[in-house]
Design an enzyme around this catalytic site. Sequence first.
Site, PDB file in Angstrom:
ATOM      1  N   LYS A 173       5.184   9.417   8.372  1.00 39.22           N
ATOM      2  CA  LYS A 173       4.995   8.982   9.752  1.00 39.22           C
ATOM      3  C   LYS A 173       6.033   9.549  10.727  1.00 39.22           C
ATOM      4  CE  LYS A 173       2.514   4.947   8.038  1.00 39.22           C
ATOM      5  NZ  LYS A 173       1.127   5.140   8.450  1.00 39.22           N
TER       6      LYS A 173
ATOM      7  N   ASP B 219       9.319   2.786  -0.878  1.00 44.96           N
ATOM      8  CA  ASP B 219       8.336   3.454  -0.028  1.00 44.96           C
ATOM      9  C   ASP B 219       8.679   3.095   1.419  1.00 44.96           C
ATOM     10  OD1 ASP B 219       4.684   3.596   0.129  1.00 44.96           O
ATOM     11  OD2 ASP B 219       6.247   4.216   1.539  1.00 44.96           O
TER      12      ASP B 219
ATOM     13  N   TYR C 227       0.860  -1.184   0.000  1.00 49.63           N
ATOM     14  CA  TYR C 227       0.000   0.000   0.000  1.00 49.63           C
ATOM     15  C   TYR C 227       0.894   1.231   0.000  1.00 49.63           C
ATOM     16  CZ  TYR C 227      -3.445   3.491   1.576  1.00 49.63           C
ATOM     17  OH  TYR C 227      -4.247   4.608   1.680  1.00 49.63           O
TER      18      TYR C 227
HETATM   19  P1  KE4 Z   1      -0.725   8.571   4.229  1.00 47.85           P
HETATM   20  O1  KE4 Z   1      -1.263   9.185   2.967  1.00 47.85           O
HETATM   21  O2  KE4 Z   1      -1.811   7.768   4.997  1.00 47.85           O
HETATM   22  O3  KE4 Z   1       0.010   9.556   5.105  1.00 47.85           O
HETATM   23  O4  KE4 Z   1       0.403   7.511   3.831  1.00 47.85           O
HETATM   24  C1  KE4 Z   1       0.064   6.499   2.901  1.00 47.85           C
HETATM   25  C2  KE4 Z   1       1.044   5.337   3.030  1.00 47.85           C
HETATM   26  C3  KE4 Z   1       2.073   5.233   2.118  1.00 47.85           C
HETATM   27  N1  KE4 Z   1       2.976   4.218   2.188  1.00 47.85           N
HETATM   28  C4  KE4 Z   1       2.879   3.271   3.157  1.00 47.85           C
HETATM   29  C5  KE4 Z   1       3.879   2.148   3.185  1.00 47.85           C
HETATM   30  C6  KE4 Z   1       1.840   3.332   4.112  1.00 47.85           C
HETATM   31  O5  KE4 Z   1       1.740   2.364   5.061  1.00 47.85           O
HETATM   32  C7  KE4 Z   1       0.912   4.392   4.070  1.00 47.85           C
HETATM   33  C8  KE4 Z   1      -0.231   4.510   5.062  1.00 47.85           C
HETATM   34  N2  KE4 Z   1      -0.227   3.550   6.135  1.00 47.85           N
HETATM   35  C9  KE4 Z   1      -1.509   3.238   6.698  1.00 47.85           C
HETATM   36  C10 KE4 Z   1      -1.328   2.069   7.672  1.00 47.85           C
HETATM   37  N3  KE4 Z   1      -0.856   0.897   7.050  1.00 47.85           N
HETATM   38  C11 KE4 Z   1      -2.118   4.425   7.341  1.00 47.85           C
HETATM   39  C12 KE4 Z   1      -3.321   4.126   8.199  1.00 47.85           C
HETATM   40  C13 KE4 Z   1      -4.604   4.608   7.564  1.00 47.85           C
HETATM   41  O6  KE4 Z   1      -4.724   4.507   6.310  1.00 47.85           O
HETATM   42  O7  KE4 Z   1      -5.489   5.068   8.327  1.00 47.85           O
END
Ligand code: KE4
Length: 439
Positions: free
Chosen positions: A277, A249, A156
Site C-alpha cells: 500500500k 503483515d 487477511y
Molecule cells: P494485495 O494483494 O491486495 O495488494 O494485498 C493483500 C493484503 C495483505 N495483507 C493485508 C493486511 C491486507 O489488508 C491486504 C489487502 N487489503 C485489502 C483491504 N482490506 C485490499 C482491498 C481489496 O482486496 O480490494
Amino acid sequence: MSRIRPDRITTLPGTTRSAELYERALALLPGGVNSPVRAMRAIGRKPIFVERGDGATLWDADGNRYVDYVCSWGPLIAGHAHPRVLAALSEAAARGTSFGAPTAEEVELAAEVARRVPSIEMLRMTSSGTEATMSAVRLARAVTGREALLKFAGAYHGHVDGLLAQAGSGLAAAALPASPGVPAAATAATVVIPWNDPDALTAACAAHRFAAILAEPIPANMGVVPPREGFLQQLRASADGNGALLVFDEVITGFRVARGGAQERAGVTPDLTILGKVIGGGLPAAAYGGSRALMEHIAPAGDVYQAGTLSGNPLAVAAGRATLELLDAAAYDQLSATTAALAAGLAAAAADAGVKVGVAAVCGLLTVHFNSEPVVDYAGARGCDLDAYAAWCRALLDRGVYPPPSQFEAWFPSLAHGEREVEQTLAAARDAFAEVACR
Ligand code: KE4
C-alpha cells in the site's frame, strides 16, 4: 436483452452514467469489478464508478462528490493526486516505465524502508501484498524446514491458497479451505486460532512446530481490532519458544500507524515484515524484509525462488518514495489528531442518536463496530449488526461521505483530510446515525 452494448458507452435517458457503466461492467468483469469489496454488495447497493480524486475528495462518473475514507484501501496516506507524487511520477515516466533491470531509485527506496523499520536490513519488492506474503511464508518454511503455519481468524493476508483458510474443528486442528478451488492440502498445514486469545496461542504452539506465526499486528480486516495489552509480546515469546519465525503483515499498518509501523508502536520486533500500500504511493508495490541472514536465502543470493516482472517498478518506486518523503514527524502528529477527532466525533454522534457502536482507532485507522459489546476478535466482529452498518454507509454516501463498504474494513483518513472534511463527515454521520436509529 440489455439495452446497453458492452462495447461502447451510451447514456440513455432515465439512467445515470454509473448505472450504465455498471451494466456494461457486469458483462465484462466478475461482479462488475476487479476486486470483490468494491462491488459494495456488503452494504446493499451498486458500486460507485470513480471519475477522479483530488486530496480527500472523490468524484463519481455522475459528478457526485465524496469525502473519501477508502483512499484506495490505504496507499493514499497523503490523499489523491498529491502534487509531489504526480511530479515524481511524471519525471520517472519520462525516463521509461519499466526496465526489468535494477535502478538506483529502488536501492534508495530499500534504504529508506530500512531506516524506518530497523527489523528490515534487506527486502525484496513485489507487486502486491499477496505476493509478498506468499514469498515470506515460503522463506519461513525454507529456513525452518517446517510447513505448519499459524494465523488468526479474521486476519487477511491476500488470497494465497494456504491463507484462504478458516478454523478447523478444535482450536489447534488443521484449517479448512475458505474458498472453492483451494485444495484441502493447501490449508492442511495452516492452523487458525482466535485473535487476542492467549490460551489458544499457547495450545496451538504446544501442538505444532510452526514455520511461522503470521499476524496483522493491528488487524484491520475484521475492522480495526487492536491487540490486547501484551498480546504482541506473547506472539514474540511464543515464536521464540516454538522455533518459529514471527511474521508481521504490515501491509496496512506499515508507515501508517507510526513512522516504523505497528512494530515501532508496540516495541516488538518480528523476524519478517510484509509491507504494501503506502510503499507504492497508490501504484502496485509491496515488499517483504527482515535480517540479511534471512533474506539472503532468497534467489539469486540463496536458493529460495521468488521473482516478478514488475517488482520494483520505477513508477511505483517513484510514487512510494515521494509518499514516504511526505511522512515526517509532523505528518504523524497531524494524522493522529485527525483520526482521534473523527473517532471521538463518530462515537459522540452515535451516542446522541442512541445507536450502540464501538469505535476502534489508532493513528490513520478507525472502524465503527456496530456492536454493543467491545470487539476483540473475529467472532465479535461477526456479531456486529451488519444491516445497521450497511444502512449507515448508504446514508453516509447519500450525504457525500464515502466509508469503507464493509463492516470488516477500516477507514483510512489521510493528510488531506482537514478540519473541513472532518466537520462535513461528522455532520453527515450524525444524520446517518439518526436515520439508522429510526429503522
Ligand atoms: P494485495 O494483494 O491486495 O495488494 O494485498 C493483500 C493484503 C495483505 N495483507 C493485508 C493486511 C491486507 O489488508 C491486504 C489487502 N487489503 C485489502 C483491504 N482490506 C485490499 C482491498 C481489496 O482486496 O480490494
